[in-house]
Design a protein around this motif. Sequence first.
Motif: not given
Length: 454
Positions: A405-421
Amino acid sequence: MRLKAALFGGIDAQVSAVSSIAPSLSAHPRPYRAAALIALLAQLLFSYRLTIPTKLMFDEVHYVPAARTLIALAGPRNIEHPLLAKEIIAGGILLLGDNSLGWRFFSTLAGTATVLGVFAIVWLMLGRVRPAVFAALFALFNFTVFVEARIAMLDGFMAAFTLLGIASLLWAMRAETARGAWARWILGSALLGLAVAAKWIAAPFVAYAAIGFVIVRLVDARRSGRSVFAALNARPTGGTHRHWRGMAAIPAILVLGVVSIGVYGATFAPAFFYTIDPLTWRTLLPFQVTMYAQQTQVLPSHTYQSRWWSWPLMLRPIWYLYERTDGAQRGVLLIGNLVVLWGGLVAVAACLYRGARARDLRLLAAAGLWIGSYVVWIIIPKSIGFFYYYYLPSIFLCIALSVALDHFGRRRQWDMAVLGGCVALFAVFYPILSALPLWGPNAFRVWTWFPSWV
């Protein structure tokens, strides 16, 4: 439903508080405040209602009696596994009493150490706090970590020492002096020895550490135009090594082996004082052969047995408890958080693919930790398997997921969405992860989404 809403709201608020510090800490190299907050959250979550059920559940019926036997020094029991984890459980009984708190208290500390180990590994790999925070939170809300942190079994201690050992060896890479590198390397070697002393499945990581040392040094040498000899030597001509300064490959590998084996052997000390059939220096090594024979014996079929290929797919979880106890119907299901288990597999593939193409050791290491911990179960001669064997790989999925997530989605903050799920699923499954009171014998149907989960 109100219980679920309240739980979800409370957890989500805590997660948001911890996650919010990540951007502000990302610019600073010291992650201690984030680590302390995560440790506090983990310990509180693992400790809440720890004593329920008050009876032994699942494999506690093997390890708690073995711990009692160790306290009495009565003789060998549960000889298919090393002593360390049972010694720690015995310590809990001596400290807090022969009750559900005494049996499980140190497991909560091991769970917290596991979460912190995940945090440390990602921070040391990437040098950024945000992905380290998310990796730790993925581990915290991964059902496997939560359940194993609240039961007196061996795997939680094995995982904690393994992760802390890996973190210490990575910490040694960052040392600015040879003395610091050697001290941290010895610490990591000792921790890996303790991991093996908790459960043998950690043994391959001693070999992986040696291989990793050589690979990193060779890659560094290639990038700096140095020879293989210079890469494996302690002090290359005209400079210093970027990683593990002042350490040569052969002494480092020898120290890794000697320290880990020595620490492992030391954990058998209580067995030399058994009243019946005590160990001696002459019988210590043959006893390891006996342990191996016990480990590889053909066992009868079991209700919850499963094959190694089914574990990543989450086909057969294990009910550690499902009965009426402590005044209510209760259940504890060892199952993985599907966001982590299935999302982590995608992350492993992405890290492996991109790491190979870009020759990025960090991405390859994130994938390699999962691969290395999983492939051993394909090789070792076990007659039957269980989903809890997948415990260590399920933790490494958290690392791969955060790194990807840090490598591919850092700008989109995908990590927050995944953590929410991840947190949402944790809230839904919390009643059967924590032995909350259920409304009747058929309540399990709410959470058994597939026939094989029953």
